[in-house]
Write an enzyme that holds these catalytic residues in place. Sequence first.
Site, PDB file in Angstrom:
ATOM      1  CB  THR A  10     -61.027  27.392 -24.292  1.00 26.54           C
ATOM      2  OG1 THR A  10     -62.163  26.570 -23.954  1.00 26.54           O
ATOM      3  CG2 THR A  10     -59.780  26.839 -23.626  1.00 26.54           C
ATOM      4  N   GLY A  11     -63.613  29.708 -24.088  1.00 23.81           N
ATOM      5  CA  GLY A  11     -64.750  30.240 -24.853  1.00 23.81           C
ATOM      6  C   GLY A  11     -64.664  31.752 -25.022  1.00 23.81           C
ATOM      7  CB  SER A  82     -72.871  28.001 -25.303  1.00 21.29           C
ATOM      8  OG  SER A  82     -72.045  28.146 -26.430  1.00 21.29           O
ATOM      9  CB  SER A 123     -79.003  31.908 -21.166  1.00 19.53           C
ATOM     10  OG  SER A 123     -79.513  32.200 -22.437  1.00 19.53           O
ATOM     11  CD  GLU A 125     -82.389  31.085 -26.480  1.00 22.47           C
ATOM     12  OE1 GLU A 125     -83.010  30.057 -26.758  1.00 22.47           O
ATOM     13  OE2 GLU A 125     -82.535  32.144 -27.104  1.00 22.47           O
ATOM     14  CE1 TYR A 147     -76.963  27.206 -23.542  1.00 18.40           C
ATOM     15  CE2 TYR A 147     -78.764  28.741 -23.925  1.00 18.40           C
ATOM     16  CZ  TYR A 147     -77.479  28.479 -23.489  1.00 18.40           C
ATOM     17  OH  TYR A 147     -76.711  29.517 -23.005  1.00 18.40           O
ATOM     18  CG  HIS A 177     -72.739  38.374 -24.182  1.00 12.98           C
ATOM     19  ND1 HIS A 177     -73.788  37.838 -23.467  1.00 12.98           N
ATOM     20  CD2 HIS A 177     -71.656  37.662 -23.841  1.00 12.98           C
ATOM     21  CE1 HIS A 177     -73.356  36.848 -22.725  1.00 12.98           C
ATOM     22  NE2 HIS A 177     -72.055  36.710 -22.946  1.00 12.98           N
TER      23      HIS A 177
END
Length: 318
Positions: A10-11, A82, A123, A125, A147, A177
């Site tokens: 669903t993301g 996220s 990620s 990150e 995160y 992105h």
Amino acid sequence: MKRALITGITGQDGSYLADFLLQKGYKVYGMVRRASTEKYERIAHAKDKITLLQGDLLDQLSLVNAVKEADPDEVYNLAAMSFVPTSWTQPVLTGEFTGLGVTRMLEAIRLVNKNIRFYQASSSEMFGKVRQSPQNENTPFHPRSPYGVAKAYGHFITVNYRESYKLFATSGILFNHESPRRGMEFVTRKITHAAASIKLKLAKELRLGNTDARRDWGYAGDYVQAMWLMLQQDKPEDYVIGTGKMHSVKNVIDVAFKHLGLDPKRYVKVDKRLFRPAEVDMLCADYTKARDKLGWEPRVTFEELIRMMVDADMERLQ
Ligand code: NAP
Ligand code: F7E
């Protein structure tokens, strides 16, 4: 017909990956968590072609059952908490979803079928306070948020299950992105939506945090192809995916507002309350390995991406 199970369908990425795999002829299963109202907006156009299974990254048995029922060739683990700022207000939950959730998915695969190929959504990150620029697969991690720390755990547990149990487990280290389906709270979408709202006289100003932060922004539609390519290789490996170009939040503002003929100085205000406890100042990808081994290249440029998002927000608001 190949079969794939996508967590986080669903993301933003889950919805593009579902479109991509359907178009490749896959049978697509998507894992969704129970909610009192359904949030299937991003997959509404393809819902008839996808089989949804209930499951939650916090619940081991639900993951085992989802993997059993989908009986997939490939699992794409895209589900996570996220949004970086929320990871400071809900650090333990972020660790459970974004970190330990990966182990639970890997355990489900190990128990049900060790031949399933696994993609982990890692990620940029994890690079955080960068040790070198641009960053590649060998750059050390220095995460700057709960995160980023949770994603580093998810990355290393994926590598570890590959080495311990010989699973075909890959980690895609993706840089930022975006797309018209990006969540509203992320900075690009916040800006494109605000610019469109101001143009249509639905809003008067835009409040932002650190506008000097620099990122390597690409188009989500291009990046899901890289996820798939990683699982089609002979050997499981990790890959950095990005564009190799860095822009500041100020650059995003300029492209978005100028596209609509607006002067950003009249509308944009810096609000110190939106600064983060520890910031990632800059990120830039060295995606040489993905280019050479996967034959992957980003197609949409930064300017095209931001204009695409502004146009989509204008259309939606009108
Ligand atoms: P997103 O739009 O926030 O989607 C996250 C998805 O995870 C949603 O489908 C959400 O379901 C699901 N989810 C969250 N907690 C869950 C749980 N406990 N159990 C099951 N599902 C859960 O994220 P995205 O931008 O598509 O990113 C996809 C993945 O790539 C994430 O893991 C993200 O951390 C990672 N990533 C993203 C970027 C980027 O720039 N977009 C870059 C690098 C890595 P609900 O709809 O129910 O909330
Ligand atoms: O912030 C600055 C903010 O929230 C980008 C996630 O997909 O990409 C994303 O994480 C930058 C930061 O993305 C606002 O301080 C200024 O420096 O859009 P963002 P992110 O934190 O880079 C990585 C790769 C992921 O893995 C994550 O899941 O923009 N910024 N003012 C702001 N950011 C937000 N959100 N809101 C502002 O008002």
